[in-house]
Design a protein around this motif. Structure first.
Motif, PDB file in Angstrom:
ATOM      1  N   PHE A 199      -3.492   2.613   2.147  1.00 48.39           N
ATOM      2  CA  PHE A 199      -3.675   3.076   0.777  1.00 48.39           C
ATOM      3  C   PHE A 199      -4.630   4.257   0.696  1.00 48.39           C
ATOM      4  O   PHE A 199      -4.515   5.093  -0.198  1.00 48.39           O
ATOM      5  CB  PHE A 199      -4.172   1.930  -0.115  1.00 48.39           C
ATOM      6  CG  PHE A 199      -4.162   2.279  -1.571  1.00 48.39           C
ATOM      7  CD1 PHE A 199      -2.981   2.234  -2.294  1.00 48.39           C
ATOM      8  CD2 PHE A 199      -5.325   2.665  -2.217  1.00 48.39           C
ATOM      9  CE1 PHE A 199      -2.958   2.573  -3.640  1.00 48.39           C
ATOM     10  CE2 PHE A 199      -5.314   3.002  -3.552  1.00 48.39           C
ATOM     11  CZ  PHE A 199      -4.117   2.954  -4.271  1.00 48.39           C
ATOM     12  N   CYS A 217      -4.754   6.985   2.224  1.00 47.19           N
ATOM     13  CA  CYS A 217      -4.027   8.260   2.185  1.00 47.19           C
ATOM     14  C   CYS A 217      -2.796   8.187   1.298  1.00 47.19           C
ATOM     15  O   CYS A 217      -2.503   9.116   0.559  1.00 47.19           O
ATOM     16  CB  CYS A 217      -3.602   8.677   3.586  1.00 47.19           C
ATOM     17  SG  CYS A 217      -4.984   9.017   4.694  1.00 47.19           S
ATOM     18  N   HIS A 218      -2.074   7.086   1.379  1.00 48.01           N
ATOM     19  CA  HIS A 218      -0.767   7.002   0.715  1.00 48.01           C
ATOM     20  C   HIS A 218      -0.847   6.746  -0.783  1.00 48.01           C
ATOM     21  O   HIS A 218       0.056   7.156  -1.519  1.00 48.01           O
ATOM     22  CB  HIS A 218       0.095   5.925   1.383  1.00 48.01           C
ATOM     23  CG  HIS A 218       0.690   6.400   2.661  1.00 48.01           C
ATOM     24  ND1 HIS A 218       1.913   6.996   2.723  1.00 48.01           N
ATOM     25  CD2 HIS A 218       0.211   6.373   3.943  1.00 48.01           C
ATOM     26  CE1 HIS A 218       2.181   7.320   3.978  1.00 48.01           C
ATOM     27  NE2 HIS A 218       1.160   6.962   4.742  1.00 48.01           N
ATOM     28  N   ARG A 219      -1.881   6.057  -1.241  1.00 45.16           N
ATOM     29  CA  ARG A 219      -2.063   5.790  -2.678  1.00 45.16           C
ATOM     30  C   ARG A 219      -0.806   5.202  -3.327  1.00 45.16           C
ATOM     31  O   ARG A 219      -0.423   5.572  -4.421  1.00 45.16           O
ATOM     32  CB  ARG A 219      -2.470   7.057  -3.427  1.00 45.16           C
ATOM     33  CG  ARG A 219      -3.733   7.682  -2.947  1.00 45.16           C
ATOM     34  CD  ARG A 219      -4.903   6.849  -3.340  1.00 45.16           C
ATOM     35  NE  ARG A 219      -6.140   7.543  -2.994  1.00 45.16           N
ATOM     36  CZ  ARG A 219      -7.242   6.891  -2.717  1.00 45.16           C
ATOM     37  NH1 ARG A 219      -7.271   5.595  -2.755  1.00 45.16           N
ATOM     38  NH2 ARG A 219      -8.329   7.546  -2.403  1.00 45.16           N
ATOM     39  N   GLN A 249       0.814  -1.210   0.000  1.00 40.13           N
ATOM     40  CA  GLN A 249       0.000   0.000   0.000  1.00 40.13           C
ATOM     41  C   GLN A 249       0.850   1.264   0.000  1.00 40.13           C
ATOM     42  O   GLN A 249       0.408   2.312  -0.449  1.00 40.13           O
ATOM     43  CB  GLN A 249      -0.941  -0.004   1.212  1.00 40.13           C
ATOM     44  CG  GLN A 249      -2.001  -1.081   1.130  1.00 40.13           C
ATOM     45  CD  GLN A 249      -2.794  -1.207   2.396  1.00 40.13           C
ATOM     46  OE1 GLN A 249      -2.915  -0.274   3.174  1.00 40.13           O
ATOM     47  NE2 GLN A 249      -3.359  -2.382   2.630  1.00 40.13           N
ATOM     48  N   GLU A 283       2.309   5.490  -2.326  1.00 40.33           N
ATOM     49  CA  GLU A 283       3.516   6.309  -2.200  1.00 40.33           C
ATOM     50  C   GLU A 283       3.887   6.454  -0.733  1.00 40.33           C
ATOM     51  O   GLU A 283       3.026   6.688   0.108  1.00 40.33           O
ATOM     52  CB  GLU A 283       3.291   7.704  -2.783  1.00 40.33           C
ATOM     53  CG  GLU A 283       3.038   7.708  -4.273  1.00 40.33           C
ATOM     54  CD  GLU A 283       2.874   9.120  -4.811  1.00 40.33           C
ATOM     55  OE1 GLU A 283       3.562  10.025  -4.303  1.00 40.33           O
ATOM     56  OE2 GLU A 283       2.053   9.295  -5.714  1.00 40.33           O
ATOM     57  N   PRO A 327       2.892  10.629   0.482  1.00 34.67           N
ATOM     58  CA  PRO A 327       1.814  11.052  -0.419  1.00 34.67           C
ATOM     59  C   PRO A 327       1.759  12.564  -0.543  1.00 34.67           C
ATOM     60  O   PRO A 327       2.119  13.288   0.384  1.00 34.67           O
ATOM     61  CB  PRO A 327       0.554  10.519   0.263  1.00 34.67           C
ATOM     62  CG  PRO A 327       0.911  10.430   1.696  1.00 34.67           C
ATOM     63  CD  PRO A 327       2.387  10.105   1.745  1.00 34.67           C
TER      64      PRO A 327
END
Length: 85
Positions: free
Chosen positions: A66, A68-70, A15, A72, A75
């Motif tokens: 995921f 918030c971080h998408r 994630q 990365e 993020p």
């Protein structure tokens, strides 16, 4: 128990789009000497609070890294701008 922790850690690493060594020391995975480890622990706690508060995926989205971080580690985040009146 250990297998569940491993599965959760693998999900988190996917994630965030990182490997385990971003947060963990290869020679001691339980060490909290890395700042990333401390941040991750706090974020995991926040995510669990969201899940316990109803974001458990039963009647809506489930709180995950995921969200918030998408995918990365860092993020893109913009602080909301509030007009001064």
């Amino acid at each position: 128990e250990e297998e569940v922790v491993r599965e959760n850690m693998l999900a988190i690493s996917r994630q965030l789009g990182v490997t385990c060594n971003v947060c963990h020391l290869p020679e001691n995975f339980k060490s909290n000497k890395k700042m990333q480890f401390k941040i991750a622990k706090e974020h995991i706690r926040i995510t669990q609070i969201l899940i316990d508060s109803g974001m458990d995926g039963k009647q809506g989205p489930k709180a995950t890294c995921f969200m918030c971080h998408r995918g990365e580690l860092n993020p893109p985040f913009k602080t909301p701008e509030f007009p001064i009146k």
